[in-house]
Design an enzyme around this catalytic site. Structure first.
Site, short mmCIF file in Angstrom:
data_model
loop_
_atom_site.label_atom_id
_atom_site.label_comp_id
_atom_site.label_asym_id
_atom_site.label_seq_id
_atom_site.Cartn_x
_atom_site.Cartn_y
_atom_site.Cartn_z
N SER A 157 -29.37 -79.98 68.65
CA SER A 157 -29.46 -78.58 68.50
C SER A 157 -30.63 -77.75 68.96
O SER A 157 -30.74 -77.57 69.93
CB SER A 157 -28.66 -78.42 66.91
OG SER A 157 -28.49 -77.01 66.75
N GLU B 114 -20.37 -75.94 68.29
CA GLU B 114 -20.29 -77.03 69.44
C GLU B 114 -19.62 -76.37 70.50
O GLU B 114 -20.09 -76.52 71.77
CB GLU B 114 -19.58 -78.30 68.82
CG GLU B 114 -20.05 -79.50 69.98
CD GLU B 114 -21.41 -79.96 69.81
OE1 GLU B 114 -21.67 -81.03 70.42
OE2 GLU B 114 -22.38 -79.36 68.91
N HIS C 83 -20.77 -80.16 65.98
CA HIS C 83 -22.15 -80.06 65.88
C HIS C 83 -22.66 -80.97 64.69
O HIS C 83 -22.97 -80.25 63.57
CB HIS C 83 -22.34 -78.53 65.96
CG HIS C 83 -23.73 -78.17 66.27
ND1 HIS C 83 -24.21 -78.11 67.48
CD2 HIS C 83 -24.96 -77.96 65.44
CE1 HIS C 83 -25.42 -77.67 67.65
NE2 HIS C 83 -25.87 -77.67 66.24
N TRP D 52 -24.89 -84.87 63.16
CA TRP D 52 -25.67 -85.96 63.20
C TRP D 52 -24.89 -87.20 63.86
O TRP D 52 -25.47 -88.02 64.81
CB TRP D 52 -26.30 -86.43 62.11
CG TRP D 52 -27.38 -85.30 62.04
CD1 TRP D 52 -27.21 -84.24 61.11
CD2 TRP D 52 -28.75 -85.22 62.62
NE1 TRP D 52 -28.85 -83.45 61.07
CE2 TRP D 52 -29.64 -84.04 62.21
CE3 TRP D 52 -29.28 -86.14 63.41
CZ2 TRP D 52 -30.77 -84.00 62.55
CZ3 TRP D 52 -30.57 -85.72 64.26
CH2 TRP D 52 -31.28 -84.74 63.44
#
Length: 310
Positions: free
Chosen positions: A151, A258, A288, A290
């Site tokens: 990010s 995303e 978007h 982890w």
């Protein structure tokens, strides 16, 4: 904690099983999956850095940068991914800088004027001068490094590698906004930084059109990446099984972020293609969050090891 002078640094040993155990002398090896916490002197004050040392004592290192919400007490790479396990048997030191909330890992013009920030962020200086100089005392190379980021850290990883080719031999961006000068995206950054700590983007790179914006745009700086192994990955905004644990609200937000990241990745891909620069760019299903960045790191791992001859 009192501020440390440039001649001293506090070291805390931290492993997966015994967290927070103090050590009088830095231990250079930690168990698989474990790490040490170092306090590194900088112009911003002491910065915590979590480190997993290379398995066989080699000098290669991989820097991993957090996202916009970077916590002040740990790197999310150590808690939200299996990065430590992925590289546990590799001869590469993992370097996890802690902090940098809404910093974009760049050198700011001045402290943020909207949240009474006391110190000017100087993250580029830290990551490319102060930290490698400090780690050199532990046998970590100043020149055989890779860098990746998620990010906020994704564009930063490419930009830092572009401007410091003597330090980095690989760069990777996972869901990074790699074209911040794209029309009106500065306003999206402004809104995100206000939401995450009430930071003022104008204090970072100045008004739109200031040269700092172009300098910190990976797409604009693509020519400087020529010859460097690059991996850019992003989702397309479509959720999948990895999103199930996030809840509907978080997933909807991650879908929108995303989609923007995918647009930026496409612009970057077109730019490097036009320049004849080799780069791997993957736009896959995903959002978007982890779990996807853990997946991207796994994909990048063979490329990283090859680039570092590790």
């Amino acid at each position: 904690m009192k501020a440390l002078t440039t001649a001293t640094a506090a070291v805390v040993v931290c492993t997966a099983t015994v967290a927070g155990t103090a050590a009088a002398v830095p231990a250079m090896r930690t168990p698989a999956g474990g790490f040490e916490e170092l306090w590194v002197p900088s112009g911003m004050g002491p910065i915590k850095v979590q480190v997993q040392w290379a398995k066989r004592g080699g000098g290669a290192a991989l820097y991993l940068l957090d996202g916009l919400r970077a916590p002040g007490d740990h790197s999310q790479w150590t808690t939200d991914t299996d990065a430590l396990r992925q590289f546990a048997d590799d001869d590469v030191t993992l370097v996890f800088p802690v902090g940098g909330h809404s910093s974009f890992y760049t050198d700011w013009y001045r402290p943020s004027s909207t949240n009474r920030q006391a110190t000017t962020y100087k993250w580029e200086t830290f990551l490319t001068r102060e930290l490698p100089d400090f780690l050199a005392g532990y046998g970590v190379s100043r020149t055989n490094n890779a860098i990746v980021g998620a990010s906020m850290g994704g564009n930063a990883a490419l930009v830092l590698a572009a401007h410091h080719r003597d330090q980095f031999r690989f760069a990777g961006s996972f869901s990074g906004f790699v074209n911040p000068t794209y029309p009106l995206w500065n306003q999206a950054m402004r809104a995100a930084m206000i939401d995450e700590g009430n930071f003022n983007v104008d204090d970072m790179w100045g008004p739109v059109g200031d040269p700092a914006w172009a300098r910190n745009d990976a797409t604009v700086q693509a020519e400087r990446l020529r010859g460097l192994p690059i991996y850019v990955s992003t989702g397309n905004g479509l959720p999948g099984p990895l999103d199930l644990a996030n809840g509907i609200g978080n997933t909807i937000n991650a879908m929108g972020l995303e989609a923007t990241s995918a647009t930026a990745a496409g612009i970057f891909r077109d730019r490097v293609t036009a320049l004849g620069i080799s780069a791997r760019v993957d736009i896959l299903n995903g959002t978007h969050t982890w779990p996807y960045w853990q997946q991207s790191l796994s994909t990048a791992r063979p490329m990283i090891l090859a680039a570092l001859s590790a």
